[in-house]
Motif scaffolding. Structure first.
Motif, short mmCIF file in Angstrom:
data_model
loop_
_atom_site.label_atom_id
_atom_site.label_comp_id
_atom_site.label_asym_id
_atom_site.label_seq_id
_atom_site.Cartn_x
_atom_site.Cartn_y
_atom_site.Cartn_z
N LEU A 46 0.82 -1.20 0.00
CA LEU A 46 0.00 0.00 0.00
C LEU A 46 0.86 1.26 0.00
O LEU A 46 0.53 2.26 -0.66
N LEU A 47 1.97 1.23 0.73
CA LEU A 47 2.88 2.38 0.70
C LEU A 47 3.46 2.56 -0.70
O LEU A 47 3.55 3.69 -1.21
N GLN A 48 3.83 1.45 -1.34
CA GLN A 48 4.35 1.52 -2.71
C GLN A 48 3.30 2.09 -3.65
O GLN A 48 3.61 2.91 -4.53
N LEU A 49 2.05 1.67 -3.47
CA LEU A 49 0.96 2.17 -4.31
C LEU A 49 0.78 3.67 -4.14
O LEU A 49 0.62 4.41 -5.12
N ALA A 50 0.80 4.14 -2.89
CA ALA A 50 0.64 5.57 -2.64
C ALA A 50 1.78 6.37 -3.26
O ALA A 50 1.55 7.43 -3.86
N LEU A 51 3.00 5.88 -3.12
CA LEU A 51 4.16 6.56 -3.71
C LEU A 51 4.06 6.61 -5.22
O LEU A 51 4.31 7.64 -5.85
N ALA A 52 3.68 5.49 -5.84
CA ALA A 52 3.58 5.42 -7.30
C ALA A 52 2.46 6.31 -7.82
O ALA A 52 2.63 7.02 -8.82
N ARG A 53 1.32 6.30 -7.14
CA ARG A 53 0.19 7.11 -7.58
C ARG A 53 0.51 8.60 -7.44
O ARG A 53 0.17 9.41 -8.31
N PHE A 54 1.19 8.97 -6.36
CA PHE A 54 1.57 10.37 -6.16
C PHE A 54 2.51 10.82 -7.27
O PHE A 54 2.35 11.90 -7.84
N GLU A 55 3.52 10.01 -7.58
CA GLU A 55 4.48 10.38 -8.62
C GLU A 55 3.77 10.49 -9.98
O GLU A 55 4.07 11.40 -10.76
N HIS A 56 2.82 9.59 -10.24
CA HIS A 56 2.06 9.65 -11.49
C HIS A 56 1.26 10.95 -11.57
O HIS A 56 1.26 11.63 -12.61
N ASP A 57 0.57 11.30 -10.49
CA ASP A 57 -0.24 12.52 -10.47
C ASP A 57 0.64 13.76 -10.63
O ASP A 57 0.27 14.70 -11.33
N GLN A 58 1.80 13.76 -9.96
CA GLN A 58 2.71 14.89 -10.08
C GLN A 58 3.23 15.03 -11.50
O GLN A 58 3.38 16.15 -12.02
N SER A 59 3.50 13.90 -12.15
CA SER A 59 3.97 13.92 -13.53
C SER A 59 2.90 14.50 -14.46
O SER A 59 3.21 15.32 -15.34
N LEU A 60 1.64 14.12 -14.23
CA LEU A 60 0.55 14.66 -15.04
C LEU A 60 0.41 16.17 -14.83
O LEU A 60 0.18 16.91 -15.79
N GLN A 61 0.57 16.61 -13.59
CA GLN A 61 0.46 18.05 -13.32
C GLN A 61 1.61 18.82 -13.96
O GLN A 61 1.41 19.92 -14.47
N ARG A 62 2.81 18.23 -13.94
CA ARG A 62 3.94 18.90 -14.60
C ARG A 62 3.70 19.01 -16.09
O ARG A 62 3.98 20.04 -16.71
N GLU A 63 3.18 17.94 -16.69
CA GLU A 63 2.89 17.97 -18.13
C GLU A 63 1.82 19.01 -18.44
O GLU A 63 1.91 19.71 -19.46
#
Length: 205
Positions: free
Chosen positions: A124-141
Protein backbone atom coordinates in the motif's frame (compact mmCIF):
# COMPACT_ATOMS: atom_id res chain seq x y z
CA UNK A 1 18.37 -5.11 -1.50
CA UNK A 2 15.26 -3.11 -2.49
CA UNK A 3 15.56 -2.31 -6.19
CA UNK A 4 11.94 -1.18 -6.72
CA UNK A 5 11.27 2.28 -8.20
CA UNK A 6 10.03 3.42 -4.77
CA UNK A 7 12.25 1.78 -2.13
CA UNK A 8 10.79 1.62 1.37
CA UNK A 9 13.91 1.33 3.60
CA UNK A 10 14.50 4.70 5.23
CA UNK A 11 11.14 6.10 4.09
CA UNK A 12 10.00 8.77 6.57
CA UNK A 13 6.42 7.98 7.62
CA UNK A 14 4.11 10.08 9.78
CA UNK A 15 1.19 8.12 11.22
CA UNK A 16 -1.98 10.07 12.00
CA UNK A 17 -4.11 7.87 14.28
CA UNK A 18 -7.75 8.95 14.31
CA UNK A 19 -8.94 6.53 16.96
CA UNK A 20 -8.13 3.11 15.54
CA UNK A 21 -5.21 2.57 17.94
CA UNK A 22 -3.31 0.35 15.55
CA UNK A 23 -0.04 2.23 15.89
CA UNK A 24 1.81 -0.61 17.73
CA UNK A 25 1.00 -3.05 14.92
CA UNK A 26 1.86 -0.50 12.24
CA UNK A 27 5.08 0.40 14.03
CA UNK A 28 6.19 -3.25 14.04
CA UNK A 29 5.44 -3.63 10.34
CA UNK A 30 7.28 -0.40 9.50
CA UNK A 31 10.29 -1.74 11.43
CA UNK A 32 10.13 -4.93 9.39
CA UNK A 33 9.97 -2.84 6.20
CA UNK A 34 12.89 -0.74 7.51
CA UNK A 35 10.85 2.46 7.23
CA UNK A 36 11.33 5.33 9.67
CA UNK A 37 8.27 6.22 11.75
CA UNK A 38 8.93 9.88 12.54
CA UNK A 39 5.93 10.34 14.84
CA UNK A 40 2.47 9.07 15.78
CA UNK A 41 -0.09 11.86 15.78
CA UNK A 42 -3.17 11.35 17.98
CA UNK A 43 -5.96 13.06 16.04
CA UNK A 44 -8.50 12.21 18.77
CA UNK A 45 -6.62 14.15 21.41
CA UNK A 46 -5.39 16.79 18.94
CA UNK A 47 -7.90 16.94 16.08
CA UNK A 48 -6.37 20.06 14.51
CA UNK A 49 -2.71 19.11 14.78
CA UNK A 50 -2.14 17.62 11.34
CA UNK A 51 -0.80 20.69 9.53
CA UNK A 52 1.67 21.61 12.28
CA UNK A 53 2.91 18.02 12.59
CA UNK A 54 3.51 17.80 8.85
CA UNK A 55 5.42 21.07 8.93
CA UNK A 56 7.60 19.99 11.86
CA UNK A 57 8.29 16.40 10.84
CA UNK A 58 8.48 16.80 7.02
CA UNK A 59 7.57 13.15 6.34
CA UNK A 60 7.97 11.63 2.90
CA UNK A 61 4.55 9.99 3.23
CA UNK A 62 1.53 10.47 5.49
CA UNK A 63 -0.43 7.45 6.73
CA UNK A 64 -3.89 8.25 8.10
CA UNK A 65 -5.70 5.51 10.02
CA UNK A 66 -9.35 6.28 10.81
CA UNK A 67 -12.82 4.81 11.17
CA UNK A 68 -14.01 6.98 8.30
CA UNK A 69 -12.70 10.22 6.79
CA UNK A 70 -14.65 13.10 8.31
CA UNK A 71 -15.13 16.43 6.50
CA UNK A 72 -12.92 18.13 9.10
CA UNK A 73 -10.10 15.63 8.57
CA UNK A 74 -10.31 15.92 4.79
CA UNK A 75 -10.34 19.72 5.03
CA UNK A 76 -7.09 19.59 7.02
CA UNK A 77 -5.61 17.19 4.50
CA UNK A 78 -6.60 19.35 1.54
CA UNK A 79 -5.04 22.44 3.10
CA UNK A 80 -1.84 20.57 3.94
CA UNK A 81 -1.62 19.21 0.40
CA UNK A 82 -2.05 22.68 -1.07
CA UNK A 83 0.90 23.92 0.97
CA UNK A 84 3.19 20.92 0.46
CA UNK A 85 1.95 17.98 -1.66
CA UNK A 86 3.14 14.55 -0.53
CA UNK A 87 2.01 10.93 -0.88
CA UNK A 88 -0.88 10.06 1.43
CA UNK A 89 -2.17 6.58 2.28
CA UNK A 90 -5.61 6.80 3.88
CA UNK A 91 -6.88 3.70 5.71
CA UNK A 92 -10.51 3.60 6.86
CA UNK A 93 -12.78 0.97 8.33
CA UNK A 94 -15.62 2.26 6.20
CA UNK A 95 -16.04 4.73 3.36
CA UNK A 96 -18.96 5.65 1.17
CA UNK A 97 -18.30 6.30 -2.53
CA UNK A 98 -18.77 10.01 -1.80
CA UNK A 99 -16.16 9.87 0.96
CA UNK A 100 -13.76 8.06 -1.37
CA UNK A 101 -14.14 10.78 -4.00
CA UNK A 102 -13.74 13.48 -1.35
CA UNK A 103 -10.59 11.81 0.01
CA UNK A 104 -9.01 11.62 -3.43
CA UNK A 105 -9.93 15.24 -4.13
CA UNK A 106 -8.38 16.25 -0.80
CA UNK A 107 -5.08 14.71 -1.86
CA UNK A 108 -5.09 11.07 -0.79
CA UNK A 109 -2.89 9.04 -3.13
CA UNK A 110 -4.21 5.59 -2.18
CA UNK A 111 -7.18 4.31 -0.19
CA UNK A 112 -7.50 1.13 1.86
CA UNK A 113 -10.97 0.10 2.98
CA UNK A 114 -11.92 -2.21 5.85
CA UNK A 115 -8.82 -2.04 7.99
CA UNK A 116 -5.13 -2.49 7.48
CA UNK A 117 -3.76 -6.02 7.17
CA UNK A 118 -0.13 -5.58 8.31
CA UNK A 119 1.19 -7.79 5.53
CA UNK A 120 -0.28 -5.41 2.95
CA UNK A 121 1.27 -2.24 4.37
CA UNK A 122 4.38 -2.39 2.18
CA UNK A 123 2.36 -2.80 -1.00
CA UNK A 124 0.00 0.00 0.00
CA UNK A 125 2.88 2.38 0.70
CA UNK A 126 4.35 1.52 -2.71
CA UNK A 127 0.96 2.17 -4.31
CA UNK A 128 0.64 5.57 -2.64
CA UNK A 129 4.16 6.56 -3.71
CA UNK A 130 3.58 5.42 -7.30
CA UNK A 131 0.19 7.11 -7.58
CA UNK A 132 1.57 10.37 -6.16
CA UNK A 133 4.48 10.38 -8.62
CA UNK A 134 2.06 9.65 -11.49
CA UNK A 135 -0.24 12.52 -10.47
CA UNK A 136 2.71 14.89 -10.08
CA UNK A 137 3.97 13.92 -13.53
CA UNK A 138 0.55 14.66 -15.04
CA UNK A 139 0.46 18.05 -13.32
CA UNK A 140 3.94 18.90 -14.60
CA UNK A 141 2.89 17.97 -18.13
CA UNK A 142 -0.26 20.09 -17.78
CA UNK A 143 1.73 23.10 -16.55
CA UNK A 144 4.21 22.65 -19.40
CA UNK A 145 1.39 22.48 -21.94
CA UNK A 146 -0.24 25.59 -20.48
CA UNK A 147 3.08 27.45 -20.58
CA UNK A 148 3.70 26.45 -24.18
CA UNK A 149 0.20 27.56 -25.17
CA UNK A 150 0.66 30.93 -23.45
CA UNK A 151 4.05 31.42 -25.13
CA UNK A 152 2.57 30.51 -28.51
CA UNK A 153 -0.12 33.16 -28.06
CA UNK A 154 2.54 35.75 -27.22
CA UNK A 155 4.53 34.88 -30.35
CA UNK A 156 1.41 35.06 -32.50
CA UNK A 157 0.52 38.46 -31.05
CA UNK A 158 4.06 39.79 -31.59
CA UNK A 159 4.09 38.46 -35.13
CA UNK A 160 0.87 40.34 -35.79
CA UNK A 161 2.49 43.56 -34.55
CA UNK A 162 5.44 43.10 -36.93
CA UNK A 163 3.10 42.36 -39.82
CA UNK A 164 1.11 45.50 -39.08
CA UNK A 165 4.00 47.86 -38.39
CA UNK A 166 6.57 46.61 -40.90
CA UNK A 167 4.33 45.24 -43.63
CA UNK A 168 5.74 41.70 -43.33
CA UNK A 169 3.95 38.50 -44.19
CA UNK A 170 3.51 35.76 -41.56
CA UNK A 171 6.68 33.85 -42.38
CA UNK A 172 8.85 36.95 -42.60
CA UNK A 173 7.49 38.26 -39.29
CA UNK A 174 8.22 34.94 -37.59
CA UNK A 175 11.75 34.85 -39.00
CA UNK A 176 12.29 38.39 -37.74
CA UNK A 177 11.27 37.29 -34.24
CA UNK A 178 13.69 34.36 -34.45
CA UNK A 179 16.52 36.63 -35.52
CA UNK A 180 15.87 38.98 -32.59
CA UNK A 181 15.77 36.04 -30.17
CA UNK A 182 19.00 34.53 -31.47
CA UNK A 183 20.81 37.86 -31.51
CA UNK A 184 19.88 38.57 -27.90
CA UNK A 185 20.25 35.01 -26.63
CA UNK A 186 16.61 35.01 -25.54
CA UNK A 187 13.58 32.85 -26.07
CA UNK A 188 10.93 33.69 -28.63
CA UNK A 189 8.44 34.26 -25.81
CA UNK A 190 10.66 36.81 -24.02
CA UNK A 191 11.29 38.73 -27.27
CA UNK A 192 7.58 38.63 -28.05
CA UNK A 193 6.75 39.97 -24.57
CA UNK A 194 9.16 42.89 -24.99
CA UNK A 195 7.74 43.72 -28.40
CA UNK A 196 4.17 43.62 -27.08
CA UNK A 197 5.10 45.84 -24.12
CA UNK A 198 6.82 48.35 -26.41
CA UNK A 199 3.81 48.43 -28.74
CA UNK A 200 1.46 49.10 -25.82
CA UNK A 201 3.67 51.96 -24.57
CA UNK A 202 3.72 53.55 -28.00
CA UNK A 203 -0.03 53.32 -28.31
CA UNK A 204 -0.54 55.03 -24.95
CA UNK A 205 1.31 58.13 -26.10
Amino acid sequence: MDTSPFPLPGLRVLLADAGQRRSPVIRLELIRLRCQLVDVLDLVAEPDALALALQRQSPEILLIDCDQPTPALLAQLAEAQRQHPRPVLLVAEQMTPEQMRAALQAGASALQLAGLPPQRLGALLQLALARFEHDQSLQRELRQTQTQLAERKLVERARGILMREQGLDEEAAFQRLRQLAMAGGQTLASVATRLIDADQLLRQR
